[in-house]
Design a protein around this motif. Structure first.
Motif, short mmCIF file in Angstrom:
data_model
loop_
_atom_site.label_atom_id
_atom_site.label_comp_id
_atom_site.label_asym_id
_atom_site.label_seq_id
_atom_site.Cartn_x
_atom_site.Cartn_y
_atom_site.Cartn_z
N SER A 75 0.60 -1.02 -0.08
CA SER A 75 -0.27 -0.59 -0.21
C SER A 75 0.73 1.53 -0.06
O SER A 75 0.58 2.32 -0.68
N ALA A 76 1.96 1.41 0.61
CA ALA A 76 3.00 2.55 0.13
C ALA A 76 3.87 2.26 -1.04
O ALA A 76 3.18 3.70 -0.93
N ILE A 77 3.60 1.57 -1.66
CA ILE A 77 3.83 2.06 -3.26
C ILE A 77 2.45 2.39 -4.16
O ILE A 77 3.12 3.13 -5.20
N HIS A 78 1.85 1.20 -3.51
CA HIS A 78 0.59 1.14 -4.17
C HIS A 78 -0.58 2.22 -4.12
O HIS A 78 -1.57 1.21 -3.99
N PRO A 79 -0.73 3.14 -3.57
CA PRO A 79 -1.99 3.32 -2.64
C PRO A 79 -3.33 3.21 -3.23
O PRO A 79 -4.43 2.89 -2.55
N SER A 80 -3.21 4.17 -5.07
CA SER A 80 -4.19 3.57 -5.32
C SER A 80 -5.71 2.33 -5.67
O SER A 80 -6.47 1.81 -5.22
N ALA A 81 -4.16 1.68 -5.74
CA ALA A 81 -5.06 -0.24 -5.17
C ALA A 81 -5.46 -0.22 -4.45
O ALA A 81 -6.99 -1.06 -4.66
N PHE A 82 -5.27 0.43 -3.34
CA PHE A 82 -6.08 -0.21 -2.13
C PHE A 82 -7.37 1.07 -1.97
O PHE A 82 -7.82 0.44 -1.06
N ILE A 83 -6.67 1.91 -1.72
CA ILE A 83 -7.78 3.02 -2.15
C ILE A 83 -9.24 2.24 -2.82
O ILE A 83 -10.45 2.42 -2.55
N SER A 84 -9.28 1.66 -4.13
CA SER A 84 -9.98 1.48 -5.13
C SER A 84 -10.82 -0.18 -4.85
O SER A 84 -11.35 -0.41 -4.89
N LYS A 85 -9.84 -0.74 -4.06
CA LYS A 85 -10.49 -2.12 -3.64
C LYS A 85 -10.19 -2.59 -2.41
O LYS A 85 -11.23 -2.87 -1.89
N MET A 86 -9.35 -2.16 -1.26
CA MET A 86 -9.14 -2.80 -0.54
C MET A 86 -9.98 -1.94 0.51
O MET A 86 -10.98 -2.76 1.37
N VAL A 87 -10.53 -0.60 0.45
CA VAL A 87 -11.57 0.45 1.33
C VAL A 87 -12.45 -0.27 1.13
O VAL A 87 -13.46 -0.63 2.25
N PRO A 88 -13.57 0.02 -0.48
CA PRO A 88 -14.96 -1.06 -0.13
C PRO A 88 -14.69 -2.43 0.58
O PRO A 88 -15.87 -1.98 0.86
N ALA A 89 -13.81 -3.01 0.25
CA ALA A 89 -13.47 -4.15 0.89
C ALA A 89 -13.85 -4.60 2.69
O ALA A 89 -14.83 -4.93 2.54
N LEU A 90 -13.67 -3.67 2.91
CA LEU A 90 -13.25 -3.61 4.47
C LEU A 90 -15.04 -2.94 4.79
O LEU A 90 -15.19 -3.32 5.55
N THR A 91 -15.13 -2.00 4.08
CA THR A 91 -15.86 -0.90 4.72
C THR A 91 -17.64 -2.24 4.19
O THR A 91 -18.59 -1.85 5.20
N GLN A 92 -17.66 -2.61 3.34
CA GLN A 92 -18.35 -4.02 2.73
C GLN A 92 -18.38 -4.89 3.88
O GLN A 92 -19.87 -5.09 4.80
#
Length: 74
Positions: free
Chosen positions: A53-70
């Motif tokens: 996530s430190a290197i590819h934050p956009s992938a985590f914002i678009s993929k992980m954040v929605p999954a964790l929110t859900q």
């Protein structure tokens, strides 16, 4: 767990994996974090996520954040 560590190393290298590969990696880490029963595997996935996530934050914002929110909403 070696595979998770290897994934983190590969994804942490700039321009080695395509954006699609990074997103697939994040999806896989999401599944491990949210669904894996083995706490060691889950911890390894969390550690890999921190590294990537430190290197590819956009992938985590678009993929992980929605999954964790859900997951939190269920």
């Amino acid at each position: 767990m070696v595979g998770i560590s290897t994934l983190a190393v590969l994804a942490s290298q700039q321009d080695l994996l395509s954006p699609t590969d990074i997103e697939l990696s994040v999806d896989h880490l999401n599944r491990l974090i949210l669904q894996e029963a083995d706490p060691q595997v889950c911890a390894a996935a969390l550690e890999a996520s921190t590294t990537i996530s430190a290197i590819h934050p956009s992938a985590f914002i678009s993929k992980m954040v929605p999954a964790l929110t859900q997951e939190l909403n269920t």
